[in-house]
Scaffold this active site. Sequence first.
Site, PDB file in Angstrom:
ATOM      1  N   HIS A 169      34.142 -10.082 -17.342  1.00  0.00           N
ATOM      2  CA  HIS A 169      33.046 -10.000 -18.321  1.00  0.00           C
ATOM      3  C   HIS A 169      31.689 -10.047 -17.632  1.00  0.00           C
ATOM      4  O   HIS A 169      30.683 -10.446 -18.252  1.00  0.00           O
ATOM      5  CB  HIS A 169      33.145 -11.131 -19.363  1.00  0.00           C
ATOM      6  CG  HIS A 169      34.470 -11.223 -20.035  1.00  0.00           C
ATOM      7  ND1 HIS A 169      34.831 -10.425 -21.092  1.00  0.00           N
ATOM      8  CD2 HIS A 169      35.543 -12.021 -19.773  1.00  0.00           C
ATOM      9  CE1 HIS A 169      36.058 -10.726 -21.471  1.00  0.00           C
ATOM     10  NE2 HIS A 169      36.523 -11.691 -20.684  1.00  0.00           N
ATOM     11  N   SER A 290       9.702   5.708  -6.234  1.00  0.00           N
ATOM     12  CA  SER A 290       9.098   5.995  -7.526  1.00  0.00           C
ATOM     13  C   SER A 290       7.845   6.825  -7.322  1.00  0.00           C
ATOM     14  O   SER A 290       7.121   6.639  -6.336  1.00  0.00           O
ATOM     15  CB  SER A 290       8.752   4.687  -8.245  1.00  0.00           C
ATOM     16  OG  SER A 290       7.878   4.919  -9.329  1.00  0.00           O
ATOM     17  N   LYS A 296       9.388   0.609  -5.169  1.00  0.00           N
ATOM     18  CA  LYS A 296      10.712   0.884  -5.704  1.00  0.00           C
ATOM     19  C   LYS A 296      11.638   1.538  -4.682  1.00  0.00           C
ATOM     20  O   LYS A 296      11.248   2.365  -3.881  1.00  0.00           O
ATOM     21  CB  LYS A 296      10.616   1.801  -6.930  1.00  0.00           C
ATOM     22  CG  LYS A 296       9.925   1.208  -8.130  1.00  0.00           C
ATOM     23  CD  LYS A 296      10.696   0.037  -8.703  1.00  0.00           C
ATOM     24  CE  LYS A 296      12.018   0.454  -9.295  1.00  0.00           C
ATOM     25  NZ  LYS A 296      11.876   1.394 -10.427  1.00  0.00           N
ATOM     26  N   GLU A 303      23.606   6.470  -9.501  1.00  0.00           N
ATOM     27  CA  GLU A 303      23.248   6.778 -10.890  1.00  0.00           C
ATOM     28  C   GLU A 303      23.666   8.199 -11.251  1.00  0.00           C
ATOM     29  O   GLU A 303      24.171   8.453 -12.356  1.00  0.00           O
ATOM     30  CB  GLU A 303      21.748   6.589 -11.096  1.00  0.00           C
ATOM     31  CG  GLU A 303      21.324   5.128 -11.109  1.00  0.00           C
ATOM     32  CD  GLU A 303      19.828   4.955 -11.236  1.00  0.00           C
ATOM     33  OE1 GLU A 303      19.400   3.841 -11.571  1.00  0.00           O
ATOM     34  OE2 GLU A 303      19.067   5.920 -10.991  1.00  0.00           O
TER      35      GLU A 303
END
Length: 470
Positions: A169, A290, A296, A303
């Site tokens: 979980h 970024s 970043k 992804e």
Amino acid sequence: MASRKSGKAAGNKPSKAWAGRFREQTNRLVEAFTRSVAVDRRLYAHDIQGSIAHCRTLAKAGVLTRRETATIAKGLQSVCRELEQDRFRFLPEDEDIHMAIERRLTELIGPLGGKLHTGRSRNDQVALDIRLYLRDEVKALIGRLTEFQRVLVAQAQAHENVPMPGYTHLQRAQPVLFAHHLLAYVEMFERDKGRLDDAHVRLNVMPLGSGALAGSNYPVDRLYTASLLDFPAVTQNSLDAVSDRDFMIEVSSALAVVMMHLSRMSEELIIWSTQEFHFVDLPDGFCTGSSMMPQKKNPDVPELVRGKTGRVYGHLMSLMTTLKALPLSYNRDLQEDKPALFDALDTTRDSVAVMTELMRRLRVDREALTRALTGGGMLATEIADYLVTKGVPFREAHAITGRVVRWALDEGRELSDLSVEDLLAFSPRFEKSVLERLTVQGAIDRKAQIGGTAREQVARRIKELTKRLA
């Protein structure tokens, strides 16, 4: 799949002989709408391979002479070289790769090129080409998955004794070895290879000789053709052979599961590489910055793999939807099978390749993994199991341990820091030996059954996998 091009165009096109049934040429909109050469051109080598085998089978049946066979085969090899060297000039009237090759063959060797299609339909020709192509692609993908597994096993071996939190979980559950976690993915990809192998058995059957739907009027020896193309078997029903795409669905299904496993790994890498976790540092070459925020470091590769998984799922559903209501035998709807299959193969292949290199360069923060082992009462199960060894029923032991955890949380203490006196307040069954249980390494090494996270079991499995994957 018969064409009805106009006979006005220059060149000795095979389609010219088929124009007699129609009073007008194919509408240009229809030509553009039905043209598939941009998609199926990748089948050229397999189409030529199948055509040469068909040609030799016709010779064996006495339909072609030896000289005719040699001339056709030589011409097809010339066409293949043109395509390989990117010298082949496609024409607007080339409906698909099959007609383009036959058109060029006829240009090279004259009217004899028109004999190649004797006893063959594009229906069984296409079915053959896809099986030949897919057979090679499946084998190649299995090889790529094996290399990915090697990389994961190497990373596991390099971090063989590094503990980390195991999760359920997404909550800290029990300590495991980082290597054990990586090896879980090795097992997943092993099953994926098994699915691909299994699909390969059913796609590796030769359909040529089925004709358009009913078989051939010529005495072709299909088993001979199969031997030329290294097929262990031939299809047993011509109607089924030209309309069957089950093997494409099986492969697409296996690809979807591969992508699902890659997506699960990607999700963990995305989470693990956050500043909140920082379990791993993704290689800079596999991340982007970024456009606005200079600090970043975005995990774009995982992804994108996660995103492309949905794309492969969609292709599987596209194939199943295309086939769900088709009557026997061939229908032009089946032209739409190749874009879905090819893109699913390309996407999966590229995803496996990029994830292999990312994992090869992955850096693991051992200190962060160790820090994550504190807090959350991850040794609670060890306490409960200890009480069971002292005769306490597990449900009661579970409740006692829950009270211990609640008290430790309220006091801001780690379970590993508790004394026997602390524990005796909850049960008289505790003895000094319980302290041996309250260590991360002890908790890991007690899971020593086959498949457990104990160091000896993980080391054994790494050794087995290294040998198998070599």
